[in-house]
Design a protein around this motif. Structure first.
Motif, PDB file in Angstrom:
ATOM      1  N   TYR A   1       0.806  -1.488  -0.024  1.00 45.88           N
ATOM      2  CA  TYR A   1       0.019   0.212   0.023  1.00 45.88           C
ATOM      3  C   TYR A   1       0.735   1.211  -0.002  1.00 45.88           C
ATOM      4  O   TYR A   1       0.371   2.285   0.529  1.00 45.88           O
TER       5      TYR A   1
ATOM      6  N   SER B   1       0.757   2.545  -5.331  1.00 46.62           N
ATOM      7  CA  SER B   1      -0.454   1.964  -6.056  1.00 46.62           C
ATOM      8  C   SER B   1      -0.491   0.947  -6.994  1.00 46.62           C
ATOM      9  O   SER B   1      -1.113   0.124  -7.027  1.00 46.62           O
TER      10      SER B   1
ATOM     11  N   ASN C   1      -0.390  -2.607  -5.981  1.00 42.82           N
ATOM     12  CA  ASN C   1      -1.538  -3.272  -5.656  1.00 42.82           C
ATOM     13  C   ASN C   1      -2.052  -4.177  -6.562  1.00 42.82           C
ATOM     14  O   ASN C   1      -2.160  -4.024  -7.604  1.00 42.82           O
TER      15      ASN C   1
END
Length: 141
Positions: free
Chosen positions: A59, A62, A65
């Motif tokens: 996190y 991004s 992710n």
């Protein structure tokens, strides 16, 4: 600290995922925020260890992710256009090798100005620079 080929590759892929629409100067600024985290002076850093560890910390960036649309390209499941990755690699190498000064004034954070609302962490942080599509900060608590 020794820098591996994996560190260089992960940093370049992070720059592509986070700042591919930026100029070389903009990508260098994003790379410096990562270098500032890598070189935070702590033996065991909260950010992660080395460039790959910092970039891939959960996190933090991004594009890493699993739900991010850039993720398949970062892990090699989809191709990244050669020219775009080549520019990101140039920025990564220049920052890792210390060939360019830090244009961010020691920033460890940034956000894209396209965000509708600034992140909560930015409220009390010190803004250090605006460059391209990013705003850079240090002293984030």
């Amino acid at each position: 600290m020794s820098v591996t080929e994996k560190d260089r590759d992960v940093l370049a892929r992070t720059l592509w995922g986070e700042a591919r629409g930026e100029s070389l100067a903009g990508q260098i600024a994003v790379a410096w925020t990562i270098r500032n985290r890598v070189n935070d002076g702590k033996t065991k850093s909260w950010w992660g260890e080395g460039y790959a560890g910092v970039c891939q910390a959960p996190y933090q960036f991004s594009c890493w992710n699993k739900s991010d649309p850039n993720y398949p390209s970062l892990i090699g499941a989809k191709a990244i256009p050669f020219r775009e990755l080549a520019q990101a690699r140039i920025a990564a190498d220049q920052v890792i090798d210390g060939k360019v000064p830090d244009p961010t004034g020691g920033a460890t954070h940034y956000y894209a100005i396209t965000m509708k609302k600034a992140p909560d962490w930015a409220v009390k942080a010190k803004e250090t620079r605006r460059l391209g599509g990013h705003v850079f900060f240090k002293d984030v608590s």
